[in-house]
Enzyme design. Sequence first.
Site, mmCIF file in Angstrom:
data_model
loop_
_atom_site.group_PDB
_atom_site.id
_atom_site.type_symbol
_atom_site.label_atom_id
_atom_site.label_comp_id
_atom_site.label_asym_id
_atom_site.label_seq_id
_atom_site.Cartn_x
_atom_site.Cartn_y
_atom_site.Cartn_z
ATOM 1 N N LYS A 79 -2.445 -5.733 10.532
ATOM 2 C CA LYS A 79 -1.780 -6.108 9.280
ATOM 3 C C LYS A 79 -0.617 -7.050 9.567
ATOM 4 O O LYS A 79 0.134 -6.838 10.521
ATOM 5 C CB LYS A 79 -1.273 -4.840 8.589
ATOM 6 C CG LYS A 79 -0.601 -5.071 7.240
ATOM 7 C CD LYS A 79 -0.123 -3.750 6.651
ATOM 8 C CE LYS A 79 0.511 -3.924 5.291
ATOM 9 N NZ LYS A 79 1.027 -2.647 4.745
ATOM 10 N N SER A 154 -0.671 -1.628 0.196
ATOM 11 C CA SER A 154 -0.553 -3.023 0.564
ATOM 12 C C SER A 154 -1.424 -3.427 1.751
ATOM 13 O O SER A 154 -1.585 -4.617 2.011
ATOM 14 C CB SER A 154 0.909 -3.326 0.906
ATOM 15 O OG SER A 154 1.324 -2.523 2.004
ATOM 16 N N SER A 178 0.259 2.909 1.507
ATOM 17 C CA SER A 178 -0.419 1.637 1.795
ATOM 18 C C SER A 178 -1.504 1.674 2.854
ATOM 19 O O SER A 178 -2.205 0.678 3.034
ATOM 20 C CB SER A 178 0.607 0.580 2.188
ATOM 21 O OG SER A 178 1.195 0.057 1.026
HETATM 22 N N1 GLN Z 1 2.684 0.847 -3.446
HETATM 23 C C1 GLN Z 1 3.901 1.316 -2.844
HETATM 24 C C2 GLN Z 1 4.983 0.276 -3.019
HETATM 25 O O1 GLN Z 1 4.713 -0.701 -3.613
HETATM 26 C C3 GLN Z 1 3.672 1.644 -1.408
HETATM 27 C C4 GLN Z 1 3.576 0.460 -0.520
HETATM 28 C C5 GLN Z 1 3.459 0.807 0.930
HETATM 29 O O2 GLN Z 1 3.101 1.920 1.303
HETATM 30 N N2 GLN Z 1 3.805 -0.153 1.757
HETATM 31 O O3 GLN Z 1 6.074 0.413 -2.591
#
Ligand code: GLN
Length: 486
Positions: A79, A154, A178
């Site tokens: 990632k 994400s 994420s």
């Molecule tokens: N969807 C959550 C956020 O927007 C989690 C994102 C993540 O785990 N990086 O913060």
Amino acid sequence: MTELTELTITQALAALQAGDVTSRELTRAYLDRIEKLDARLHAFLHVDPGRALAQADEADRKRSAGDPAPLLGMPLAVKDVLTVEGMPCTCGSKILEGYVPPFTATAVRRLLEAGVVVLGKTNTDEFAMGSSTENSAYGVTHNPWDAARVPGGSSGGSAAAVAAELAPGALGTDTGGSIRQPSSFCGVTGLKPTYGRVSRYGLVAYGSSLDCPGPLAHNAEDAALLFSSMAGKDPLDATSVDVPAPEIRLSNGNLKGMTVGAPKEYFIKGIQAEVEAKVRAAIDQLADLGAEIVEISLPHTEYALPVYYLIAPAEASSNLARYDGIRYGPREAAESMWDVFYKTRGQRFGPEVERRIMLGTYALSAGYYDAYYGQAQKVRTLIKRDFEQAFEHVDVIACPVAPTTAFKIGAHGDDPLAMYLEDIFSLPANLAGIPGLSFPVGFDAQGLPVGMQLMGRHFHEAGLLQTAHIYQQATDWHLHRPALAD
Ligand code: GLN
């Protein structure tokens, strides 16, 4: 004949070991498939065929010299919020466009030492803020099961890459879901480790008290292999914990003697009916395999969403202060230093990142600090205690990963709160610092994957992986692959 890219990591390692395939052939197969399919999926932001093939050749040389590294020659996607020395790292943001880090994240370095070949960097919501990969400044990733839908986020690029067999495994990061939510949306197995178990050094900071790097793969066995090579104390991350990296030996068998808790607060009105049905069916299957199922309560669950959306933006607003156009990446020209900051940040951060900076700065400002940030920290402790109490009675907790399956691209476009609601079942594990695992347990009527989440005590990753492994020995949901016509 089975295509090389259909193999799991475990199978590919056996083939490498037996001399049936070389790392160059395996790496070439993935690079060819990326070349063929990624224009449609956009799982990758950066692919480096030359570097990957050179690493593969090196791995093949080492193997013939008898090198026993556990993942020698295994291709992997990373990632794009984790640094790899000499490879661009954008975090899905225009503010890091062109930035090439001079160092490698510890999680990646450990995997490189275990022998992996890095194929490239995968797409992500900007600075990992989002649940759909739509917040990437470089365009959305498409779900391999239905290109009109998001892959989740994400770590959507990593999940799509594994699901579409563009990589046999990938690294993601999980601040509020994420790794787990995109794994659920794409039908793969993803592990969010215990906070501190995998070093955050070289992971570009979002919410420093929540961020965890972890693996995504086709099954629990492969996730366990990647996880055991990543974990362990790191002097470069003061919050990494001195618990040795586990050598996880998964065994076949049953779940006799195990107690699984089903939290009533995770089966609520508003959750997609098929998600609830498939997760309940998977829990029944755990019972058929010998587990005892009990209903439990995690009474502070409803506060996880507001607590997370104060703490994560507060930490983000501080972490993102370093992007000023001077220390990293590009700079917008202006007369004064302040105008450089203003123009660079104003033109290069996307709207969701700006929203988080404003939320976080507000929650931390004098006069509001106690009411918002301070209060959120107290409630965070209550959420953690809910889990501690539950784990006095149960070995693992089983529940949905997300309230829905993959939604259409654009569905939550002008409604950030609807997007935040997608995280409702994944945020609590981050707030409590406990491990969570997502794995496929069925499909909805549209043929989209449904995932189930297992959560466990701190450092109980092996128990989660073992439970999922036994489930995967008895079922075949993890074997399904999206039809991607060539
Ligand atoms: N969807 C959550 C956020 O927007 C989690 C994102 C993540 O785990 N990086 O913060």
